[in-house]
Enzyme design. Sequence first.
Site, PDB file in Angstrom:
ATOM      1  CE  LYS A 170      -1.798   3.037   2.193  1.00 12.41           C
ATOM      2  NZ  LYS A 170      -1.766   4.329   1.496  1.00 12.41           N
ATOM      3  CD  GLU A 245      12.949   2.034  10.677  1.00 11.91           C
ATOM      4  OE1 GLU A 245      13.236   3.133  11.189  1.00 11.91           O
ATOM      5  OE2 GLU A 245      13.447   0.961  11.073  1.00 11.91           O
ATOM      6  CB  CYS A 279      12.634   9.771   8.449  1.00 12.05           C
ATOM      7  SG  CYS A 279      13.286   8.440   7.468  1.00 12.05           S
ATOM      8  CD  GLU A 381      10.000  13.641  10.892  1.00 12.21           C
ATOM      9  OE1 GLU A 381       8.933  13.033  11.087  1.00 12.21           O
ATOM     10  OE2 GLU A 381      11.022  13.102  10.442  1.00 12.21           O
TER      11      GLU A 381
HETATM   12  P1  ADP Z   1       2.812  11.131   6.385  1.00 10.76           P
HETATM   13  O1  ADP Z   1       2.554  12.244   7.353  1.00 10.76           O
HETATM   14  O2  ADP Z   1       4.217  10.945   5.992  1.00 10.76           O
HETATM   15  O3  ADP Z   1       1.845  11.083   5.245  1.00 10.76           O
HETATM   16  P2  ADP Z   1       1.390   8.848   7.451  1.00 10.76           P
HETATM   17  O4  ADP Z   1       1.776   8.006   8.606  1.00 10.76           O
HETATM   18  O5  ADP Z   1       0.096   9.572   7.503  1.00 10.76           O
HETATM   19  O6  ADP Z   1       2.600   9.829   7.271  1.00 10.76           O
HETATM   20  O7  ADP Z   1       1.408   8.010   6.117  1.00 10.76           O
HETATM   21  C1  ADP Z   1       2.334   6.985   5.840  1.00 10.76           C
HETATM   22  C2  ADP Z   1       1.606   5.860   5.172  1.00 10.76           C
HETATM   23  O8  ADP Z   1       0.648   5.346   6.095  1.00 10.76           O
HETATM   24  C3  ADP Z   1       0.805   6.246   3.933  1.00 10.76           C
HETATM   25  O9  ADP Z   1       0.856   5.193   2.991  1.00 10.76           O
HETATM   26  C4  ADP Z   1      -0.586   6.410   4.460  1.00 10.76           C
HETATM   27  O10 ADP Z   1      -1.580   6.191   3.498  1.00 10.76           O
HETATM   28  C5  ADP Z   1      -0.628   5.320   5.498  1.00 10.76           C
HETATM   29  N1  ADP Z   1      -1.654   5.509   6.541  1.00 10.76           N
HETATM   30  C6  ADP Z   1      -2.140   6.652   7.046  1.00 10.76           C
HETATM   31  N2  ADP Z   1      -3.080   6.407   7.968  1.00 10.76           N
HETATM   32  C7  ADP Z   1      -3.210   5.055   8.060  1.00 10.76           C
HETATM   33  C8  ADP Z   1      -4.017   4.156   8.827  1.00 10.76           C
HETATM   34  N3  ADP Z   1      -4.889   4.589   9.719  1.00 10.76           N
HETATM   35  N4  ADP Z   1      -3.869   2.832   8.608  1.00 10.76           N
HETATM   36  C9  ADP Z   1      -2.960   2.373   7.731  1.00 10.76           C
HETATM   37  N5  ADP Z   1      -2.177   3.153   6.981  1.00 10.76           N
HETATM   38  C10 ADP Z   1      -2.296   4.490   7.133  1.00 10.76           C
END
Ligand code: ADP
Length: 479
Positions: A170, A245, A279, A381
């Site tokens: 994903k 990570e 990061c 961050e």
């Molecule tokens: P960023 O702020 O870097 O976008 P996120 O943690 O929101 O960080 O996103 C990193 C990844 O996690 C993306 O692929 C995002 O779609 C996914 N993501 C965000 N929310 C969820 C969730 N509740 N469950 C699973 N994956 C998620």
Amino acid sequence: MKGNFIGGAWVAGARALPNVNPSDTRDLIDHYAQADAAQARHAVDAAAQALPAWSATSPQQRFDVLDQVGGELLARREALGDLLAREEGKTLPEAIGEVVRAGQVFKFFAGEALRLSGESLASVRPGVTVDITREPIGVVALITPWNFPIAIPAWKIAPALAFGNTVVFKPAELVPGSAWALAEILSRSGLPAGAFNLLMGRGAEVGPALVDDPRVAGLSFTGSTATGRSLAQACAARGAKFQLEMGGKNPLVVLDDADLELATHCAVQGAFFSTGQRCTASSRLIVTQGVHDRFVDRLVTRLRSLTVGDARSPGTDLGPVVDERQLDTDLGHIRDAQAQGARLAFGGQPMARDARGHPGFYLQPALFTETDNTMRISREEVFGPVANVIRVRDYDEALAVANDTPFGLSSGVCTTSLKHASHFKRHAQAGMVMVNLPTAGVDYHVPFGGRKASSMGAREQGRYAAEFFTAVKTSYTFA
Ligand code: ADP
């Protein structure tokens, strides 16, 4: 419209999402499928069905698949790098370098498929032997962020497949193009249907369908600390394996005895290149008082010479911020730092257009001085081209400030003193330590990861990747 890849077939999503170029918001790259929870379950169905066949393949078959994928990434580095720069906004040389890295990672794990080994020992009981072997863990969900749209997927997908697992991948919503291109290469690599599945979709929607599915044996996630921790709880609740990570607030210590030219290079590279969207970015520059003013002068002079512009234009040093939301976040941090009394020594201005008139999410790199380690700019961050200088008395205070953070990914020091370098390597509370090098920029054949709020679970990359993507079995035989 580009679809998801599930069970060996390209399929439409429940919806589609446009992918816009952050260097030129008039440029629409394409529309990409967005799965819903039902499609996420189909992807897990496919991966679960493919598991018996893929986990039983020989190391040679896995080598052939991964080696071919690596070879194609390397051969098509220019075109794939162009797509990556166009959708994510890092400069073309950086983007091509990232594609090369992804190719190298696939080649490395092709070899790891052959090298995976165990141990055989005599038992403490007469006539008994003990074999320690490694097996695939099963179906794995791989969730990745937008800042390295092809390298991070590569360093999760390649070891997952090398060790016989099947994958639901994903990618981040903002960078579906690189993910789709990688999936397209994998779709022609000789993998059995369902061994690798691409599931583009919104994290909040498809994420729970993946992490709560009892058939998903493990989650490897890179992204924000808040999301990572909530996913870890979901995995822990049902006994699934996880590897996270997350963020960083990485210090670069510059001591009085540093080579200032080198220290300035490390700071500019580590803090501002890739628009600071790493990061491992050196966001806290911790500088001893004897060299502080000279270091700041050099840094400002260097920042003045950088060109912010379209990621794919020749001569661009820093591309745009990835999107409007991230730009707003960056500007919010800049405003807060000023409100808390930090001095803006350079930049920090958004630019609606670059020198060629391209409308994009441009931001001049921002450097703050007169900051301390308690300010928000030092604690959280930013994930943008923003860094602050913290003045300290001496090495001891520098080390204490470097370690005084909730994060622990990468920690750097610039010094010509062997004594300080050796002490720092031992006492920096971080997963990675850099001496006279930027905090960002790592090798692919050695472990990557951090401590504290930066990481949880087994290390990624190198041969340490087997810790997460395999399960250890101890067999006893009396014969
Ligand atoms: P960023 O702020 O870097 O976008 P996120 O943690 O929101 O960080 O996103 C990193 C990844 O996690 C993306 O692929 C995002 O779609 C996914 N993501 C965000 N929310 C969820 C969730 N509740 N469950 C699973 N994956 C998620």
